[in-house]
Write a protein that holds these residues in place. Structure first.
Motif, PDB file in Angstrom:
ATOM      1  N   LEU A   1       0.855  -1.179   0.000  1.00 33.18           N
ATOM      2  CA  LEU A   1       0.000   0.000   0.000  1.00 33.18           C
ATOM      3  C   LEU A   1       0.900   1.240   0.000  1.00 33.18           C
ATOM      4  O   LEU A   1       2.045   1.171   0.464  1.00 33.18           O
ATOM      5  N   PRO A   2       0.413   2.382  -0.542  1.00 30.93           N
ATOM      6  CA  PRO A   2       1.303   3.545  -0.724  1.00 30.93           C
ATOM      7  C   PRO A   2       2.027   3.982   0.549  1.00 30.93           C
ATOM      8  O   PRO A   2       3.206   4.333   0.508  1.00 30.93           O
ATOM      9  N   PHE A   3       1.340   3.930   1.701  1.00 28.89           N
ATOM     10  CA  PHE A   3       1.997   4.435   2.919  1.00 28.89           C
ATOM     11  C   PHE A   3       3.063   3.488   3.463  1.00 28.89           C
ATOM     12  O   PHE A   3       3.807   3.839   4.385  1.00 28.89           O
ATOM     13  N   HIS A   4       3.162   2.298   2.892  1.00 25.92           N
ATOM     14  CA  HIS A   4       4.234   1.387   3.324  1.00 25.92           C
ATOM     15  C   HIS A   4       5.619   1.949   3.008  1.00 25.92           C
ATOM     16  O   HIS A   4       6.618   1.460   3.532  1.00 25.92           O
ATOM     17  N   ARG A   5       5.683   2.986   2.166  1.00 22.31           N
ATOM     18  CA  ARG A   5       6.996   3.561   1.843  1.00 22.31           C
ATOM     19  C   ARG A   5       7.674   4.141   3.082  1.00 22.31           C
ATOM     20  O   ARG A   5       8.872   4.384   3.087  1.00 22.31           O
ATOM     21  N   TRP A   6       6.860   4.393   4.138  1.00 24.81           N
ATOM     22  CA  TRP A   6       7.455   4.919   5.382  1.00 24.81           C
ATOM     23  C   TRP A   6       7.490   3.863   6.488  1.00 24.81           C
ATOM     24  O   TRP A   6       7.739   4.179   7.632  1.00 24.81           O
ATOM     25  N   GLN A   7       7.213   2.593   6.123  1.00 21.18           N
ATOM     26  CA  GLN A   7       7.079   1.590   7.184  1.00 21.18           C
ATOM     27  C   GLN A   7       8.384   1.351   7.964  1.00 21.18           C
ATOM     28  O   GLN A   7       8.336   0.987   9.135  1.00 21.18           O
ATOM     29  N   HIS A   8       9.526   1.567   7.317  1.00 23.01           N
ATOM     30  CA  HIS A   8      10.785   1.362   8.045  1.00 23.01           C
ATOM     31  C   HIS A   8      10.954   2.392   9.157  1.00 23.01           C
ATOM     32  O   HIS A   8      11.788   2.212  10.038  1.00 23.01           O
ATOM     33  N   LEU A   9      10.154   3.467   9.106  1.00 17.60           N
ATOM     34  CA  LEU A   9      10.233   4.495  10.147  1.00 17.60           C
ATOM     35  C   LEU A   9       9.149   4.297  11.215  1.00 17.60           C
ATOM     36  O   LEU A   9       9.418   4.401  12.401  1.00 17.60           O
ATOM     37  N   TYR A  10       7.907   3.985  10.774  1.00 21.01           N
ATOM     38  CA  TYR A  10       6.818   3.986  11.759  1.00 21.01           C
ATOM     39  C   TYR A  10       6.545   2.622  12.411  1.00 21.01           C
ATOM     40  O   TYR A  10       5.927   2.568  13.470  1.00 21.01           O
ATOM     41  N   MET A  11       7.001   1.529  11.792  1.00 22.08           N
ATOM     42  CA  MET A  11       6.647   0.213  12.352  1.00 22.08           C
ATOM     43  C   MET A  11       7.153   0.019  13.781  1.00 22.08           C
ATOM     44  O   MET A  11       6.525  -0.633  14.594  1.00 22.08           O
ATOM     45  N   TRP A  12       8.314   0.615  14.084  1.00 22.52           N
ATOM     46  CA  TRP A  12       8.911   0.432  15.409  1.00 22.52           C
ATOM     47  C   TRP A  12       7.969   0.946  16.489  1.00 22.52           C
ATOM     48  O   TRP A  12       7.882   0.374  17.575  1.00 22.52           O
ATOM     49  N   LEU A  13       7.261   2.044  16.166  1.00 20.80           N
ATOM     50  CA  LEU A  13       6.299   2.590  17.136  1.00 20.80           C
ATOM     51  C   LEU A  13       5.076   1.689  17.240  1.00 20.80           C
ATOM     52  O   LEU A  13       4.554   1.439  18.326  1.00 20.80           O
ATOM     53  N   LEU A  14       4.615   1.177  16.088  1.00 13.30           N
ATOM     54  CA  LEU A  14       3.435   0.302  16.098  1.00 13.30           C
ATOM     55  C   LEU A  14       3.681  -0.977  16.904  1.00 13.30           C
ATOM     56  O   LEU A  14       2.766  -1.528  17.499  1.00 13.30           O
ATOM     57  N   TYR A  15       4.933  -1.451  16.897  1.00 13.11           N
ATOM     58  CA  TYR A  15       5.239  -2.655  17.674  1.00 13.11           C
ATOM     59  C   TYR A  15       4.868  -2.458  19.148  1.00 13.11           C
ATOM     60  O   TYR A  15       4.559  -3.415  19.852  1.00 13.11           O
ATOM     61  N   GLY A  16       4.909  -1.207  19.592  1.00 12.40           N
ATOM     62  CA  GLY A  16       4.541  -0.904  20.971  1.00 12.40           C
ATOM     63  C   GLY A  16       3.092  -1.242  21.289  1.00 12.40           C
ATOM     64  O   GLY A  16       2.744  -1.451  22.457  1.00 12.40           O
ATOM     65  N   PHE A  17       2.240  -1.294  20.263  1.00 13.54           N
ATOM     66  CA  PHE A  17       0.815  -1.555  20.515  1.00 13.54           C
ATOM     67  C   PHE A  17       0.459  -3.046  20.460  1.00 13.54           C
ATOM     68  O   PHE A  17      -0.675  -3.419  20.725  1.00 13.54           O
TER      69      PHE A  17
END
Ligand SMILES: [Zn+2]
Length: 369
Positions: free
Chosen positions: A162-178
């Motif tokens: 999906l288009p926003f996956h282009r930033w996943q290397h930045l935001y996934m680390w925060l999502l892991y917190g949930f």
């Protein structure tokens, strides 16, 4: 983790085909090691000591946090330490217990597995989500829930981008917190309500399993919300819950991602109609998994041997205390049979590889299968 964009539908029954000579030889060499050294596969004294240390730390930190903290800035490091110890219980005690790797006595394994109820999960559901689906269908899109984070990220080349996956290397680390918060408050409950984990059907718990599931959730909610709210404002309790649970989520998820969602790990596609996988089970396990920081004894001790995931996937019923010694035999046997043995030398190298893997899969020009 939840179902999402994964492509193949699971009801197809997967079959591993291929010769088992690698697995047979590996077992012979590992058994010879235990005979030669006189070491025990399970019931290792180090595990009982480690369990006592972790459980004492857990309840000690909990009492300190809830009853003896004079200021918030002292409470913050205690909550973070409580999160780290909670993750430690999951990786060391519960994980070995659930895999029957802790003891030769089934009741001891069951009691150790039940520490998952104490930290907010369900040992009944874990058996299916982790013990069956993840350990059998490792890194197979649509079958292994550990590499499926729904629409939030693309962890395998066979998931839709999906288009926003282009930033996943930045935001996934925060999502892991949930991740841990999601299990506690919704994930387990939804698996029971809908009778499935991802797309895999699971039998709903009955009898004692159901009693244990409900009692576990009541115990955890009482421990984490009800008791602290008798002594502190509700919003303070919620803030500290989110802090400690985020630490648990980040530690557990990063440790598991470094073993599978990194460069070098294989992501197999079964034959669509027959569900056939043209590989032997043991070779598939070794090649879809990556070790890290094998030379770091402290990491091995604290992470419950999960930095030796190749050894864990090949011998899930052997106590993790043995993995550092087994890894040399496994590596040599892989070499002898031409099976890939992937590793990152350090924890930092593993983290960097997961970052690059996320960035690669998030790019628009990465092939979508
Ligand atoms: Zn496992």
């Amino acid at each position: 983790m939840s179902p999402g964009t994964s492509a193949p539908a699971p009801p197809v029954h997967l079959k591993f085909i291929g010769k088992n000579t690698f697995q047979r030889e590996l077992r012979t060499r590992i058994d010879a090691y235990f005979t030669r050294t006189g070491r025990r596969k399970r019931d290792c004294w180090q595990m009982y000591l480690k369990t006592a240390l972790l459980l004492t730390s857990f309840f000690g930190l909990y009492v300190l946090l809830v009853f003896f903290m004079p200021t918030w800035w002292l409470a913050v490091p205690v909550a973070i330490a409580l999160g780290l110890v909670t993750a430690g219980i999951g990786m060391n005690v519960q994980h070995d217990g659930s895999h029957h790797a802790y003891s030769d006595r089934p009741w001891i394994n069951r009691v150790m597995a039940m520490t998952l109820e104490m930290i907010g999960g369900s040992s009944y559901l874990w058996h299916y989500q982790h013990g069956v689906f993840h350990h059998t269908y490792t890194n197979i899109t649509g079958h292994d829930g550990d590499v499926d984070v729904g629409i939030f990220g693309r962890l395998t080349p066979h998931q839709k981008r999906l288009p926003f996956h282009r930033w996943q290397h930045l935001y996934m680390w925060l999502l892991y917190g949930f991740v841990a918060i999601r299990w506690h408050l919704w994930g387990d409950l939804s698996d029971i309500i809908f009778g499935k984990s991802g797309e895999h059907p699971i039998p709903r718990p009955k009898g004692w399993d159901l009693v244990q599931f409900i009692a576990g959730k009541v115990f955890f909610i009482s421990l984490v919300f009800v008791v602290p709210m008798l002594f502190h404002p509700w919003w303070v309790v919620l803030l500290f819950y989110v802090l400690a649970a985020s630490v648990v989520g980040i530690v557990l998820t990063v440790v598991f991602q470094l073993a599978h969602a990194v460069e070098g790990a294989e992501f197999t596609i079964p034959d669509g109609d027959s569900g056939r996988i043209d590989n032997a089970w043991a070779i598939h396990q070794a090649e879809s998994t990556v070790d890290f920081a094998r030379g770091n004894r402290i990491a091995a001790y604290l992470l419950g041997g999960l930095n030796f995931q190749i050894e864990h996937h090949l011998f899930p019923r052997i106590c993790h205390i043995n993995y550092p010694a087994l890894s040399k035999i496994v590596e040599q046997t892989c070499h002898d049979f031409g099976v890939k043995y992937n590793e990152h030398r350090t924890f930092a190298a593993g983290v960097a590889s997961h970052y690059r893997w996320l960035r690669y899969l998030g790019r628009a020009d990465t092939a979508v299968v």
